[in-house]
Design a protein around this motif. Structure first.
Motif, PDB file in Angstrom:
ATOM      1  N   ARG A 205      14.091 -36.225 -18.035  1.00 22.96           N
ATOM      2  CA  ARG A 205      14.739 -35.113 -17.344  1.00 22.96           C
ATOM      3  C   ARG A 205      15.128 -34.014 -18.337  1.00 22.96           C
ATOM      4  O   ARG A 205      15.538 -34.299 -19.465  1.00 22.96           O
ATOM      5  CB  ARG A 205      15.992 -35.587 -16.601  1.00 22.96           C
ATOM      6  CG  ARG A 205      15.707 -36.620 -15.501  1.00 22.96           C
ATOM      7  CD  ARG A 205      14.915 -36.030 -14.352  1.00 22.96           C
ATOM      8  NE  ARG A 205      14.641 -36.992 -13.301  1.00 22.96           N
ATOM      9  CZ  ARG A 205      15.394 -37.136 -12.210  1.00 22.96           C
ATOM     10  NH1 ARG A 205      16.483 -36.374 -12.045  1.00 22.96           N
ATOM     11  NH2 ARG A 205      15.093 -38.019 -11.294  1.00 22.96           N
TER      12      ARG A 205
ATOM     13  N   PRO B  23      19.892 -28.712 -18.338  1.00 23.50           N
ATOM     14  CA  PRO B  23      20.121 -27.262 -18.239  1.00 23.50           C
ATOM     15  C   PRO B  23      21.134 -26.741 -19.257  1.00 23.50           C
ATOM     16  O   PRO B  23      21.202 -25.537 -19.484  1.00 23.50           O
ATOM     17  CB  PRO B  23      20.639 -27.080 -16.805  1.00 23.50           C
ATOM     18  CG  PRO B  23      21.187 -28.401 -16.420  1.00 23.50           C
ATOM     19  CD  PRO B  23      20.333 -29.417 -17.121  1.00 23.50           C
TER      20      PRO B  23
ATOM     21  N   ASN C 176      14.878 -31.552 -13.582  1.00 19.99           N
ATOM     22  CA  ASN C 176      16.098 -31.400 -14.371  1.00 19.99           C
ATOM     23  C   ASN C 176      17.062 -32.541 -14.061  1.00 19.99           C
ATOM     24  O   ASN C 176      16.746 -33.453 -13.282  1.00 19.99           O
ATOM     25  CB  ASN C 176      16.726 -30.022 -14.167  1.00 19.99           C
ATOM     26  CG  ASN C 176      17.153 -29.770 -12.724  1.00 19.99           C
ATOM     27  OD1 ASN C 176      17.456 -30.695 -11.971  1.00 19.99           O
ATOM     28  ND2 ASN C 176      17.189 -28.503 -12.338  1.00 19.99           N
TER      29      ASN C 176
ATOM     30  N   ASP D  11      19.509 -32.736 -12.246  1.00 23.45           N
ATOM     31  CA  ASP D  11      19.892 -32.824 -10.836  1.00 23.45           C
ATOM     32  C   ASP D  11      18.740 -33.256  -9.943  1.00 23.45           C
ATOM     33  O   ASP D  11      18.876 -33.282  -8.715  1.00 23.45           O
ATOM     34  CB  ASP D  11      20.426 -31.470 -10.352  1.00 23.45           C
ATOM     35  CG  ASP D  11      21.727 -31.088 -11.027  1.00 23.45           C
ATOM     36  OD1 ASP D  11      22.534 -32.001 -11.312  1.00 23.45           O
ATOM     37  OD2 ASP D  11      21.949 -29.890 -11.272  1.00 23.45           O
TER      38      ASP D  11
ATOM     39  N   LYS E 130      15.922 -31.638  -9.550  1.00 21.38           N
ATOM     40  CA  LYS E 130      15.198 -30.476  -9.034  1.00 21.38           C
ATOM     41  C   LYS E 130      14.042 -30.130  -9.975  1.00 21.38           C
ATOM     42  O   LYS E 130      14.031 -30.505 -11.148  1.00 21.38           O
ATOM     43  CB  LYS E 130      16.133 -29.278  -8.892  1.00 21.38           C
ATOM     44  CG  LYS E 130      17.337 -29.539  -8.006  1.00 21.38           C
ATOM     45  CD  LYS E 130      16.930 -29.949  -6.593  1.00 21.38           C
ATOM     46  CE  LYS E 130      18.103 -29.981  -5.620  1.00 21.38           C
ATOM     47  NZ  LYS E 130      19.103 -31.004  -5.981  1.00 21.38           N
TER      48      LYS E 130
ATOM     49  N   ALA F 208      11.793 -28.424 -12.600  1.00 23.38           N
ATOM     50  CA  ALA F 208      12.007 -27.557 -13.761  1.00 23.38           C
ATOM     51  C   ALA F 208      10.685 -26.929 -14.198  1.00 23.38           C
ATOM     52  O   ALA F 208      10.476 -25.727 -14.039  1.00 23.38           O
ATOM     53  CB  ALA F 208      12.631 -28.346 -14.912  1.00 23.38           C
TER      54      ALA F 208
ATOM     55  N   PRO G 145      11.174 -21.997 -10.271  1.00 19.53           N
ATOM     56  CA  PRO G 145      12.529 -22.401 -10.648  1.00 19.53           C
ATOM     57  C   PRO G 145      13.248 -21.308 -11.432  1.00 19.53           C
ATOM     58  O   PRO G 145      12.660 -20.642 -12.289  1.00 19.53           O
ATOM     59  CB  PRO G 145      12.296 -23.645 -11.503  1.00 19.53           C
ATOM     60  CG  PRO G 145      11.026 -24.229 -10.952  1.00 19.53           C
ATOM     61  CD  PRO G 145      10.182 -23.036 -10.620  1.00 19.53           C
TER      62      PRO G 145
ATOM     63  N   GLU H 228      17.678 -23.652 -14.216  1.00 20.77           N
ATOM     64  CA  GLU H 228      17.142 -24.962 -13.824  1.00 20.77           C
ATOM     65  C   GLU H 228      16.553 -25.726 -15.004  1.00 20.77           C
ATOM     66  O   GLU H 228      15.665 -26.546 -14.842  1.00 20.77           O
ATOM     67  CB  GLU H 228      16.072 -24.781 -12.734  1.00 20.77           C
ATOM     68  CG  GLU H 228      16.559 -24.099 -11.473  1.00 20.77           C
ATOM     69  CD  GLU H 228      17.656 -24.876 -10.759  1.00 20.77           C
ATOM     70  OE1 GLU H 228      17.643 -26.129 -10.836  1.00 20.77           O
ATOM     71  OE2 GLU H 228      18.519 -24.248 -10.129  1.00 20.77           O
TER      72      GLU H 228
ATOM     73  N   GLU I 296      13.270 -16.567  -7.564  1.00 20.91           N
ATOM     74  CA  GLU I 296      13.625 -17.433  -8.680  1.00 20.91           C
ATOM     75  C   GLU I 296      14.840 -18.238  -8.228  1.00 20.91           C
ATOM     76  O   GLU I 296      15.948 -17.692  -8.126  1.00 20.91           O
ATOM     77  CB  GLU I 296      13.943 -16.607  -9.921  1.00 20.91           C
ATOM     78  CG  GLU I 296      12.776 -15.774 -10.430  1.00 20.91           C
ATOM     79  CD  GLU I 296      13.131 -14.984 -11.676  1.00 20.91           C
ATOM     80  OE1 GLU I 296      13.367 -15.613 -12.737  1.00 20.91           O
ATOM     81  OE2 GLU I 296      13.173 -13.738 -11.594  1.00 20.91           O
ATOM     82  N   ARG I 297      14.654 -19.529  -7.985  1.00 19.19           N
ATOM     83  CA  ARG I 297      15.713 -20.321  -7.357  1.00 19.19           C
ATOM     84  C   ARG I 297      15.498 -21.801  -7.607  1.00 19.19           C
ATOM     85  O   ARG I 297      14.529 -22.221  -8.246  1.00 19.19           O
ATOM     86  CB  ARG I 297      15.739 -20.047  -5.856  1.00 19.19           C
ATOM     87  CG  ARG I 297      14.438 -20.408  -5.122  1.00 19.19           C
ATOM     88  CD  ARG I 297      14.642 -20.380  -3.631  1.00 19.19           C
ATOM     89  NE  ARG I 297      13.441 -20.586  -2.835  1.00 19.19           N
ATOM     90  CZ  ARG I 297      12.901 -21.760  -2.559  1.00 19.19           C
ATOM     91  NH1 ARG I 297      13.422 -22.871  -3.063  1.00 19.19           N
ATOM     92  NH2 ARG I 297      11.823 -21.845  -1.785  1.00 19.19           N
ATOM     93  N   THR I 298      16.407 -22.604  -7.069  1.00 19.44           N
ATOM     94  CA  THR I 298      16.265 -24.059  -7.118  1.00 19.44           C
ATOM     95  C   THR I 298      15.092 -24.485  -6.239  1.00 19.44           C
ATOM     96  O   THR I 298      14.932 -24.001  -5.115  1.00 19.44           O
ATOM     97  CB  THR I 298      17.551 -24.735  -6.628  1.00 19.44           C
ATOM     98  OG1 THR I 298      18.623 -24.375  -7.513  1.00 19.44           O
ATOM     99  CG2 THR I 298      17.408 -26.241  -6.599  1.00 19.44           C
TER     100      THR I 298
ATOM    101  N   THR J 149      13.068 -27.991  -4.785  1.00 22.43           N
ATOM    102  CA  THR J 149      13.081 -29.447  -4.649  1.00 22.43           C
ATOM    103  C   THR J 149      11.664 -29.991  -4.799  1.00 22.43           C
ATOM    104  O   THR J 149      10.688 -29.296  -4.482  1.00 22.43           O
ATOM    105  CB  THR J 149      13.632 -29.875  -3.281  1.00 22.43           C
ATOM    106  OG1 THR J 149      12.741 -29.406  -2.252  1.00 22.43           O
ATOM    107  CG2 THR J 149      15.030 -29.297  -3.048  1.00 22.43           C
TER     108      THR J 149
END
Length: 296
Positions: free
Chosen positions: A131, A134, A168, A170, A172, A174, A192, A196, A220-222, A224
Motif C-alpha cells: 500500500r 499518502p 493507498n 485507505d 483506494k 493510487a 486519483p 491519494e 481529480e478525486r478518490t 475506488t
C-alpha cells in the motif's frame, strides 16, 4: 550506446563512489526519467521543476545551471534515436546520522537506448498487497527509496502481469508501480487526486492539459477499485510509455475504448518539442512506425 556524466565530467567506465554517499547508503536522493528524441528531452522543464521542488522540500541542494550543463553534455553525444535520459540527484557525502547535512550534492546523468515499440503497449495489472502511504514523501516525490514499487512489481510479475495496481492505505486506487492511472467515463477523465498517495506524473499533467482542448472534463478525486471494472476504459501514463491501455485487472477483462485522441494529442505535443513523432523509429535517414518493427 550508453553515456554517463557524473559530478562534473563525462565518464567512460565504472563510477568511483565515495563510501559515505547517502544516495547509495540510504536512498537519500531523487531522480527524473525523461524520453529524449532527436537529442531533445521531452517535457524537460516540467521534469526539472518537479526535481527542484522536491529537492527544496527534502533539503537537498539543487543547482539548475549544473543540471542543465550535464544534460547538454550528454545530449550533445547522444544519437538522435529514442533514449532514456535519467537525472539522479543525491544529498552527497555526509557524516553518520540520518539528519546529517550532505556536502556537494551528487549528480549523475545517464543516457541509454529506448525501444519505442514499448510505447502504447497494452498491459494487464495485478492488485498489489503493498500500500502507498499518502503521508510519505516517498509517495509524493520521485525518490531513490523505490522499494515499495519494486516489491509491487515483483509481486505482479510472479502473477504473470507486467505491472501492479497499487492502492493507498485507505484501500483506494493510487497508481501502478511506475505510472499514473486514468479512467474514461463518457466524456470525463477520472484520475486519483494529489492526496491519494500518488506521484503527480509529468505525462499525467500533460494529458490533463490536453483533455480540455479535446472536449473532455477531468476529475481529480478518490477512486475506488470497483470503478475500474465499470469504466469505459482504464489506462496508464508515464514519461517513457506515454499511454498504455489496461486490458485486465486480476485476470478480469476490462472494457476497451478508442484512446487515439489522447495518443495523438500527446504525440503532437512531443513532436512540437523535438520535431519528430515519437511513434516512429529511426532507420538511418528514414523512419517507420514502431509497430512495424514487431509486425504488429
Amino acid at each position: 550506446m550508453s553515456l554517463t556524466w557524473f559530478n562534473g565530467a563525462m565518464i567512460d567506465g565504472p563510477l568511483a563512489i565515495d563510501r559515505g554517499e547517502r544516495g547509495l547508503l540510504l536512498g537519500d536522493g531523487l531522480f527524473e526519467t525523461m524520453l529524449a528524441v532527436n537529442r531533445v528531452a521531452l517535457w524537460r522543464n516540467m521534469h526539472l521543476l518537479r526535481l527542484e521542488a522536491a529537492a527544496a522540500e527534502l533539503g537537498i541542494g539543487f543547482d539548475r545551471a549544473r543540471v542543465e550543463e550535464a544534460l547538454a553534455a550528454v545530449l550533445a553525444e547522444a544519437p538522435p534515436s529514442h533514449q532514456v535520459l535519467r537525472v539522479t540527484l543525491s544529498r552527497g557525502v555526509a557524516a553518520r546520522g540520518l539528519a546529517a547535512e550532505g556536502e556537494n550534492p551528487g549528480l549523475l546523468v545517464t543516457c541509454d537506448p529506448f525501444d519505442p515499440a514499448l510505447m502504447f503497449r497494452p498491459v494487464a495489472l495485478a492488485t498489489s498487497t503493498i500500500r502507498r502511504n499518502p503521508f510519505s514523501m516517498a509517495s509524493r516525490h520521485k525518490t531513490l527509496s523505490y522499494i515499495d514499487s519494486i516489491a509491487a512489481a515483483r509481486e505482479a510479475a510472479a502473477r504473470g502481469c507486467e505491472d501492479a495496481l497499487m492502492l493507498n492505505a485507505d484501500g483506494k486506487v493510487a497508481s501502478s508501480s511506475i505510472a499514473n492511472i486514468f479512467l474514461l467515463k463518457g466524456k470525463t477523465l477520472v484520475t486519483p487526486g494529489r492526496g491519494e498517495a500518488i506521484l503527480t506524473g509529468i505525462m499525467r499533467q500533460a494529458l490533463i492539459h490536453a483533455a480540455a482542448h479535446l472536449g473532455f472534463a477531468v476529475e481529480e478525486r478518490t477512486v475506488t477499485p470497483g470503478e475500474l471494472t465499470e469504466a469505459d476504459a482504464v489506462f496508464l501514463t508515464n514519461s517513457l510509455r506515454f499511454i498504455r491501455p489496461v486490458t485486465a485487472l486480476d485476470q478480469t477483462p476490462l472494457r476497451q475504448r478508442d484512446l487515439s485522441a489522447f495518443v495523438e494529442a500527446l504525440c503532437k505535443a512531443a513532436r512540437l518539442q523535438c520535431g519528430h513523432d515519437p511513434r516512429l523509429i529511426w532507420a538511418g535517414p528514414e523512419v517507420k512506425p514502431a509497430a512495424e518493427k514487431e509486425g504488429r
